[in-house]
Design an enzyme around this catalytic site. Structure first.
Site, mmCIF file in Angstrom:
data_model
loop_
_atom_site.group_PDB
_atom_site.id
_atom_site.type_symbol
_atom_site.label_atom_id
_atom_site.label_comp_id
_atom_site.label_asym_id
_atom_site.label_seq_id
_atom_site.Cartn_x
_atom_site.Cartn_y
_atom_site.Cartn_z
ATOM 1 N N ASP A 55 3.521 66.885 128.020
ATOM 2 C CA ASP A 55 3.945 65.480 129.145
ATOM 3 C C ASP A 55 3.968 65.776 130.518
ATOM 4 O OD1 ASP A 55 4.545 63.018 128.861
ATOM 5 O OD2 ASP A 55 6.300 63.056 128.673
ATOM 6 N N ASP A 65 -0.798 61.044 132.515
ATOM 7 C CA ASP A 65 -0.178 61.292 131.640
ATOM 8 C C ASP A 65 -0.657 62.033 130.190
ATOM 9 O OD1 ASP A 65 2.665 60.967 130.320
ATOM 10 O OD2 ASP A 65 3.143 59.358 130.959
#
Length: 435
Positions: A78, A287
């Site tokens: 992440d 992201d």
């Protein structure tokens, strides 16, 4: 972030960020396989054997070893989060994903430690002391649920590299799930620019990844690997601001989106629609923890309308005003279930400062699982969503639109690089297969 979608893979981890530039010593590069994995919808019950609080979409997972002796764990990659964390147990008598009681190198962090106290000034939910006077942290999600545990240190191992006293969250509470697929994931690998992130603590000046596609293998590289078969990258600089602004994440991989082209037509939008306002709203974040991409309202509307116009006569629109896929995607189509391939679609090009990313073919439309209309039509939705419906004031480039693109994050030179590449070929060239 009113919708559950953004919280499905992208956590809002409320830990104060230290902005000092890390020193990156020279070290060999490290290759790791990554895999796309479906994380099922979880129940609302909590348990000491909680699973990852993801929803039902796709995450990127990588396998590592933690502790002494090493325990095999799987973490979600992440780039939108800072703190790495693992699911732990409070009790030695209960099976867990990571068992701190079985590791001689595990150490808790007291609440008097500077690691704990120096990160409490800006926290909506400050770190605190628990009954054992350990540093207690709470991770809040957009759907108003939370997970909590303690900051701790442990030895993190990647191949021959061992990093002692790695700071992470040892989380005890969260959601429960009996899913076998869910149980394979132990925690989260926070990869943003924060001082507690995985890449900062491991002191690598660069990392790269390449995502093949749904339920396929990919590759994650730490360091500067020489790859003669890789096409030259186009770089865009990271956007940085000196003064803190309420709506700007200073440790995100923030780049400048300058425009969008559909086919050969540029969207007729003012420059102000893509630039930061006085609050910091309008930044563009890369992201890997979010599946799809989201655009601010005016930009999304312009893109939606142009894509709709250019697909007239090619696709049948789902005319159901009550259906909005996952609360953010209101442009959907009907495609006969027996059809093997989608028709040729106009390419959507995202134009950044010095670089361009083209989204084409199956990356433009996502088949809604299990939904059939008229007994014969599958529903496909446009893979760009409206940030306004999420309650966020940012552009977000999710990993669905990063598939088959070599992504390089160069921390030393403050830039992100892109080049199109068949990621299954990259994995084959590097000798890395599925986890």
């Amino acid at each position: 972030m009113a919708s559950f979608l953004f919280s499905l893979l992208r956590f809002t981890i409320f830990l104060l960020i230290v902005h000092s530039k890390p020193c990156f010593p020279s070290k060999p590069s490290l290759l790791l396989p990554i895999k796309t994995q479906t994380i099922p919808r979880l129940s609302s019950a909590t348990s000491t054997t909680s699973k990852l609080p993801f929803r039902h979409n796709v995450s990127l997972t990588v396998s590592l070893q933690v502790g002494s002796p090493p325990q095999n764990i799987t973490m979600v990659l992440d780039t939108g989060s800072e703190l790495s964390w693992l699911h732990c147990n409070k009790s030695q008598n209960f099976n867990s994903f990571f068992n701190p009681f079985a590791s001689s190198s595990y150490s808790t962090i007291p609440c008097t430690s500077s690691v704990c106290t120096n990160r409490t000034r800006d926290l909506p939910i400050p770190a605190s002391c628990d009954t054992d006077k350990l540093c207690h942290v709470i991770i809040s999600y957009a759907d108003l649920t939370s997970s909590e545990g303690n900051l701790a240190t442990e030895t993190m191992s990647m191949g021959s590299l061992k990093q002692p006293r790695f700071i992470f969250g040892c989380m005890y509470s969260g959601f429960s799930s009996s899913s076998e697929e869910d149980s394979r994931t132990t925690g989260l690998m926070g990869m943003n620019l924060g001082s507690l992130s995985f890449v900062t603590q491991m002191r690598y000046p660069k990392f790269s990844y390449c995502i093949s596609g749904f339920e396929s293998t990919g590759v994650l590289i730490f360091g500067d690997e020489r790859l003669p078969w890789l096409k030259p990258l186009n770089y865009t600089p990271l956007v940085k601001i000196s003064d803190p602004l309420p709506n700007f994440d200073r440790v995100a991989y923030s780049i400048q989106l300058e425009g969008i082209r559909v086919g050969s037509k540029m969207l007729n939008l003012p420059k102000s629609d893509f630039t930061l306002d006085h609050t910091g709203a309008g930044q563009t974040m890369v992201d890997s923890g979010t599946q799809f991409s989201f655009l601010l309202g005016p930009v999304y509307t312009a893109l939606r309308n142009e894509f709709l116009q250019q697909t007239k006569g090619i696709l049948r629109v789902l005319n159901d005003p009550n259906f909005v896929f996952q609360g953010t995607m209101d442009l959907c189509y009907l495609v006969e279930s027996t059809r093997r391939n989608l028709p040729e679609l106009p390419v959507v090009s995202l134009l950044f400062t010095g670089a361009e990313v083209s989204v084409s073919g199956p990356r433009l439309l996502y088949r809604v699982p299990g939904l059939v209309k008229n007994g014969k039509d599958s529903v496909y939705c446009f893979t760009f969503g409206n940030s306004d419906l999420l309650g966020i004031e940012s552009f977000v480039i999710g990993h669905h639109h990063q598939q088959n693109i070599w992504m390089e994050f160069d921390l030393a030179k403050s830039r992100v690089g892109f080049t199109e590449f068949r990621c299954d070929i990259a994995s084959k060239n590097l000798g890395i297969g599925l986890i």
